[in-house]
Enzyme design. Structure first.
Site, PDB file in Angstrom:
ATOM      1  N   VAL A  12     -10.755  -9.645  -4.710  1.00 56.01           N
ATOM      2  CA  VAL A  12      -9.426 -10.251  -5.615  1.00 56.01           C
ATOM      3  C   VAL A  12      -8.346 -10.889  -4.765  1.00 56.01           C
ATOM      4  CG1 VAL A  12      -9.993  -8.487  -7.369  1.00 56.01           C
ATOM      5  CG2 VAL A  12      -8.721  -7.568  -5.686  1.00 56.01           C
ATOM      6  N   LEU A  14      -5.010 -11.103  -2.467  1.00 56.30           N
ATOM      7  CA  LEU A  14      -3.971 -10.245  -2.039  1.00 56.30           C
ATOM      8  C   LEU A  14      -3.075 -10.174  -3.364  1.00 56.30           C
ATOM      9  CD1 LEU A  14      -2.776  -8.894   0.292  1.00 56.30           C
ATOM     10  CD2 LEU A  14      -1.750 -10.682   0.928  1.00 56.30           C
ATOM     11  N   HIS A  15      -3.541  -9.427  -4.264  1.00 58.25           N
ATOM     12  CA  HIS A  15      -3.124  -9.185  -5.503  1.00 58.25           C
ATOM     13  C   HIS A  15      -2.045  -7.763  -5.467  1.00 58.25           C
ATOM     14  CE1 HIS A  15      -5.279  -5.454  -6.876  1.00 58.25           C
ATOM     15  NE2 HIS A  15      -6.391  -5.921  -6.126  1.00 58.25           N
ATOM     16  N   ALA A  16      -1.432  -7.120  -6.403  1.00 55.09           N
ATOM     17  CA  ALA A  16      -0.506  -6.461  -6.379  1.00 55.09           C
ATOM     18  C   ALA A  16      -0.868  -5.050  -5.292  1.00 55.09           C
ATOM     19  CB  ALA A  16       0.015  -5.955  -7.772  1.00 55.09           C
ATOM     20  N   ALA A  19      -1.197  -5.905  -1.818  1.00 52.39           N
ATOM     21  CA  ALA A  19      -0.187  -6.586  -1.373  1.00 52.39           C
ATOM     22  C   ALA A  19       0.709  -5.518  -0.880  1.00 52.39           C
ATOM     23  CB  ALA A  19       0.746  -7.603  -2.428  1.00 52.39           C
TER      24      ALA A  19
END
Length: 87
Positions: A12, A14-16, A19
């Protein structure tokens, strides 16, 4: 100044959640740290900055650090990316 290129390979990008792990790791160091993607550079200690880069699977980023622990910081963050942010 110390730099290193690395490719993000987790599904996915560097999503929430990844991150957040990335920023927590960056904040362990005294050096100024930046993430660069396609000529755009943001503070690696800023969640909004990192998310704004829209890093997806297969994106090559450059990690840049400047300070007393710059090499250690870049290598630790590169290792986190390489390990798919612990996911």
């Amino acid at each position: 100044m110390y730099t290193r290129e690395i490719t993000v390979n987790n599904e996915v990008g560097l999503h929430a959640r990844p991150a957040t792990f990335f920023i927590q790791k960056a904040n362990e160091f005294k050096s100024g740290i930046w993430v660069e993607k396609e000529e755009r550079r943001v503070n690696a200690k800023s969640l909004l900055g990192v998310l704004s880069l829209g890093i997806v699977k297969g994106t090559t980023i450059t990690l840049i650090a400047d300070g007393s622990d710059e090499e250690e910081a870049v290598n630790a963050l590169a290792e986190l990316v390489k390990d798919n942010f612990g996911e």
